[in-house]
Design a protein around this motif. Structure first.
Motif, PDB file in Angstrom:
ATOM      1  N   LEU A 391       0.844  -1.187   0.000  1.00 50.05           N
ATOM      2  CA  LEU A 391       0.000   0.000   0.000  1.00 50.05           C
ATOM      3  C   LEU A 391       0.883   1.242   0.000  1.00 50.05           C
ATOM      4  N   VAL A 392       0.573   2.179  -0.870  1.00 42.85           N
ATOM      5  CA  VAL A 392       1.353   3.403  -0.979  1.00 42.85           C
ATOM      6  C   VAL A 392       0.626   4.528  -0.252  1.00 42.85           C
ATOM      7  N   LEU A 393       1.291   5.104   0.744  1.00 40.36           N
ATOM      8  CA  LEU A 393       0.764   6.255   1.468  1.00 40.36           C
ATOM      9  C   LEU A 393       1.379   7.509   0.860  1.00 40.36           C
ATOM     10  N   LEU A 394       0.542   8.311   0.226  1.00 36.00           N
ATOM     11  CA  LEU A 394       1.002   9.549  -0.404  1.00 36.00           C
ATOM     12  C   LEU A 394       1.241  10.588   0.688  1.00 36.00           C
ATOM     13  N   ASP A 395       2.461  11.093   0.741  1.00 35.01           N
ATOM     14  CA  ASP A 395       2.895  11.919   1.875  1.00 35.01           C
ATOM     15  C   ASP A 395       3.447  13.251   1.390  1.00 35.01           C
ATOM     16  N   ARG A 439      -2.557   7.177  -8.045  1.00 32.51           N
ATOM     17  CA  ARG A 439      -1.294   6.492  -7.771  1.00 32.51           C
ATOM     18  C   ARG A 439      -0.999   6.482  -6.277  1.00 32.51           C
ATOM     19  N   TYR A 440      -1.967   6.032  -5.517  1.00 30.94           N
ATOM     20  CA  TYR A 440      -1.811   5.906  -4.067  1.00 30.94           C
ATOM     21  C   TYR A 440      -2.939   5.026  -3.531  1.00 30.94           C
ATOM     22  N   SER A 441      -2.703   4.444  -2.386  1.00 37.07           N
ATOM     23  CA  SER A 441      -3.730   3.671  -1.684  1.00 37.07           C
ATOM     24  C   SER A 441      -4.280   4.437  -0.492  1.00 37.07           C
ATOM     25  N   ILE A 442      -3.412   5.265   0.124  1.00 36.43           N
ATOM     26  CA  ILE A 442      -3.790   5.998   1.340  1.00 36.43           C
ATOM     27  C   ILE A 442      -3.290   7.431   1.225  1.00 36.43           C
ATOM     28  N   PHE A 443      -4.091   8.362   1.670  1.00 34.97           N
ATOM     29  CA  PHE A 443      -3.686   9.766   1.765  1.00 34.97           C
ATOM     30  C   PHE A 443      -3.931  10.208   3.193  1.00 34.97           C
TER      31      PHE A 443
END
Length: 550
Positions: A391-395, A439-443
Motif C-alpha cells: 500500500l502506498v501512502l502519499l505523503d 497512484r496511491y492507496s492511502i492519503f
C-alpha cells in the motif's frame, strides 16, 4: 411574511449572545462570558514572537481563513466559539428567518477601517460580492465553498444588510463568523493589485500591518482608534500592546532557545522534548489546547491498489492498535481519534469508540478471504497474480510525532498482517498529479475548521475538492445535503453522526488516528496567553488583542 428567530445582543454590563442554527436558539448569559482582565493590566510594549511558519499563500485573510494572525487586522460580522455560541462583533444584532434562507444583520455605527473608510452595509456588500465574483480571494473559490448557496446581498439601509440564500445552509453563520467572512475596506479592495501579496488590504481589527518581509517577518502596530471589541473579548477599547513582531523560525529547538534566552516572548509548536523547559517553570508558561477540525486521518482510496476492496481497508483498520501507538508516541500531546469528528465538537458521539482497531485475527481472516493468501521472499502477502500487498501512502511531509507514528504503523502492519506500507513523499504539485491518477492507496491529512459539516462536504461529496477517498456514493451525498440544510441543531447532529458511522464503520473509508494539541510557551510576564489561539487549528498567530505584558 415568515416568522423570524431574533438574536439580540445587549452591549454593556450584561451581554447576551445567542446560538442560532435555523430555528434553534440557545442563550448564553453573562455568566458564561469570558472573565474580564484582572486590575493592573499594563498598556504598551512589543510582543516578540517566533513561530514555525507564516501564512502559506499570501496575506489575504480569505485565502488563509484558519490563520489566527489575521484576526489582528480583520474582523467579521459575528464571532463564534468552540461550542458554536455566537457573539456580536461588527454586527450588533441579527435575525435568521424560520426557513433558514434569510439573514439580516444590524451593524455597529461607530466602526472605522484602518484606512479611514467608514464601515457600513455597502462595505459588507462590497466584500461579499468581490468574494463571490472571485476578484478578492486568489486561492479559495467562495462561489463553490463558503458562498455556494448565496443568492443576493442587499443593502437595506446604511447599517442594515440582508443576505439571501438559495437553500438553507446550516454552516453559513459559522462560516462568516471566521476570517472567511471578514470585511475589508472598499477602497483597499478597489486598489488591490494582482501583484500585491495582500498587505495593502485594510480591515477593522485592533492592529495594522506595518512591515512585511515575505516568509520571514510581519510587524503589527496598534490601531489606536479601535473601540468595538467582539462580545467574547476580555476587554474593550484599543489593544494593550504597542506592537507585535512575528518572526518565522522553522526549527523547534531554535525557537525554544530563543525563548529561554529571552530573545522572544512567545513561541508556538513546542516540541515534546522541549515542553519540560517551560511546563511548571515559574519563569515561563506552557499552554496547550485541542486542535479544532477533523483529526489526523488516513483516507483509503477506493480506486487505489488493494484498497479498492473494502476487506483490505477493514484489515488495515484492525491490524493496528492505534490507541496504544498514540499514547506511546505522542505522550499526552495528542489523543486517539476514534471518530472523524473531534471529541471536543458538539457533534461528537462515543458510538465509534472501541468499534474497530486492534483485531489482528479478524484482519488476517479478511485478507485471506480477499485472496491475499501467498507470501513473497520478504514475507509480504501476495495474491493469485503474485502481486505483493504493498500500500502506498502519499505523503506531503510528516511532521514530528506523525512521522514516528507512521514508522511504527509500517512495522505493525508488516508484523501483524504481512502488509507492506510504503511512503511516497511528494511536493504539492506531485501530490495533486498522483491523486488525479490514483497512484496511491492511502492519503493522510487533517482539516482545519470547527464545523465538521463543512469539512465533510469537501471530503466526501462526489464533487468534493478534498475527496481523497475518491468515493462516489449517492447515499453519502444525500446525507451531506441533509446535514447542510438541517434547520435544527438536533437534526444536523443526527445526520453528521450518521455520516461518521457510514464512512468509518460501514464503508471503511478512513482510519482516524489522532486529535492533536496546539501549544505555545511564553514568558511568565505575558498575560492572557490562552487568548492567542485562533478558534481554528494550525496556530499561525498570535491573536494579540487581549495580551498584555508586565
Amino acid at each position: 411574511m415568515s416568522k423570524s428567530s431574533t438574536v439580540v445582543a445587549a452591549i454593556g454590563a450584561i451581554l447576551i449572545a445567542c446560538l442560532v442554527t435555523g430555528s434553534f436558539i440557545k442563550k448564553v448569559d453573562s455568566q458564561s462570558m469570558p472573565p474580564r482582565p484582572k486590575q493592573g493590566a499594563v498598556h504598551g510594549g512589543t510582543l516578540r514572537v517566533a513561530i514555525s511558519k507564516l501564512p502559506p499563500y499570501n496575506l489575504i485573510p480569505f485565502d488563509n481563513s484558519w490563520t489566527g494572525i489575521f484576526l489582528n487586522q480583520f474582523e467579521s460580522l459575528i464571532k463564534v466559539d468552540g461550542s458554536l455560541h455566537y457573539y456580536p462583533s461588527l454586527a450588533k444584532s441579527w435575525e435568521v428567518s424560520s426557513d433558514g434562507k434569510t439573514y439580516t444583520f444590524h451593524l455597529r455605527h461607530d466602526v472605522l477601517f484602518q484606512d479611514g473608510d467608514k464601515f457600513d452595509a455597502k462595505a459588507v456588500k462590497t466584500t461579499f460580492d468581490a468574494l463571490y465574483n472571485g476578484t478578492l480571494a486568489r486561492v479559495e473559490s467562495y462561489k463553490d465553498g463558503v458562498f455556494r448557496q448565496l443568492k443576493v446581498v442587499r443593502v437595506i439601509d446604511d447599517y442594515t444588510v440582508q443576505i439571501q440564500l438559495h437553500s438553507p445552509d446550516a454552516a453559513f453563520l459559522t462560516n462568516i463568523a471566521t476570517l472567511a467572512g471578514s470585511i475589508a475596506s472598499p477602497t483597499s479592495i478597489k486598489n488591490l493589485q494582482k501583484t500585491d501579496l495582500g498587505n495593502s488590504l485594510k480591515g477593522t481589527g485592533p492592529f495594522e500591518l506595518a512591515e512585511v518581509i515575505p516568509d520571514q517577518r510581519l510587524v503589527y502596530k496598534r490601531f489606536d482608534k479601535y473601540n468595538w471589541a467582539a462580545g467574547n473579548a476580555r476587554h474593550t477599547g484599543p489593544a494593550y500592546l504597542d506592537k507585535v513582531v512575528v518572526e518565522k523560525v522553522s526549527d523547534s529547538a531554535v525557537r525554544a532557545g530563543l525563548l529561554t534566552s529571552g530573545q522572544v516572548d512567545l513561541i508556538d509548536s513546542v516540541d515534546l522534548n522541549d515542553i519540560p523547559l517551560f511546563k511548571d517553570n515559574p519563569n515561563f508558561q506552557f499552554v496547550s489546547v485541542p486542535e479544532n477540525g477533523v483529526p489526523w486521518v488516513w483516507y483509503f482510496n477506493v480506486n487505489g491498489f488493494a484498497t479498492d476492496d473494502i476487506r483490505v481497508r477493514e484489515a488495515v483498520q484492525d491490524s493496528l492498535d492505534v490507541d496504544s501507538l498514540v499514547k506511546n508516541i505522542y505522550q499526552g500531546t495528542a489523543k486517539h481519534a476514534w471518530s472523524h469528528i473531534p471529541s471536543t465538537s458538539n457533534f461528537y458521539s462515543t458510538q465509534l469508540e472501541g468499534a474497530y482497531s486492534n483485531h489482528v485475527a479478524r484482519a488476517n481472516a479478511l485478507l485471506d478471504e480477499a485472496g491475499w493468501t501467498g507470501r513473497n521472499s520478504e514475507g509480504i502477502r501476495t495474491n493469485a497474480k503474485g502481486e505483493p500487498l504493498e500500500l502506498v501512502l502519499l505523503d506531503r511531509g510528516l511532521p514530528g510525532r506523525d512521522k514516528y507514528f507512521t514508522e511504527a504503523a509500517q512495522q505493525a502492519l508488516r508484523e501483524n498482517a504481512s502488509i507492506k506500507l510504503t511512503l511516497d513523499t511528494v511536493d504539492q504539485a506531485q501530490g495533486f498529479a498522483k491523486r488525479k491518477e490514483n497512484r496511491y492507496s492511502i492519503f493522510h491529512t487533517s482539516v482545519s475548521g470547527y464545523d465538521q459539516g463543512i469539512s465533510f462536504i469537501y471530503l466526501f461529496s462526489a464533487t468534493g475538492v478534498m475527496n481523497f477517498s475518491k468515493i462516489r456514493d449517492p447515499r453519502l451525498d444525500e446525507l451531506l445535503t441533509k446535514q447542510s440544510e438541517a434547520i435544527t441543531l438536533e437534526d444536523r447532529t443526527r445526520y453528521l453522526q450518521e455520516i461518521d458511522r457510514y464512512v468509518v464503520l460501514e464503508k471503511k473509508l478512513v482510519l482516524p488516528i489522532a486529535e492533536r494539541q496546539s501549544n505555545v510557551a511564553a514568558k511568565s510576564t505575558v498575560h492572557n496567553v490562552d487568548t492567542s489561539f485562533a478558534l481554528k487549528r494550525r496556530y499561525i498567530g498570535p491573536y494579540a488583542y487581549d495580551i498584555w505584558m508586565n
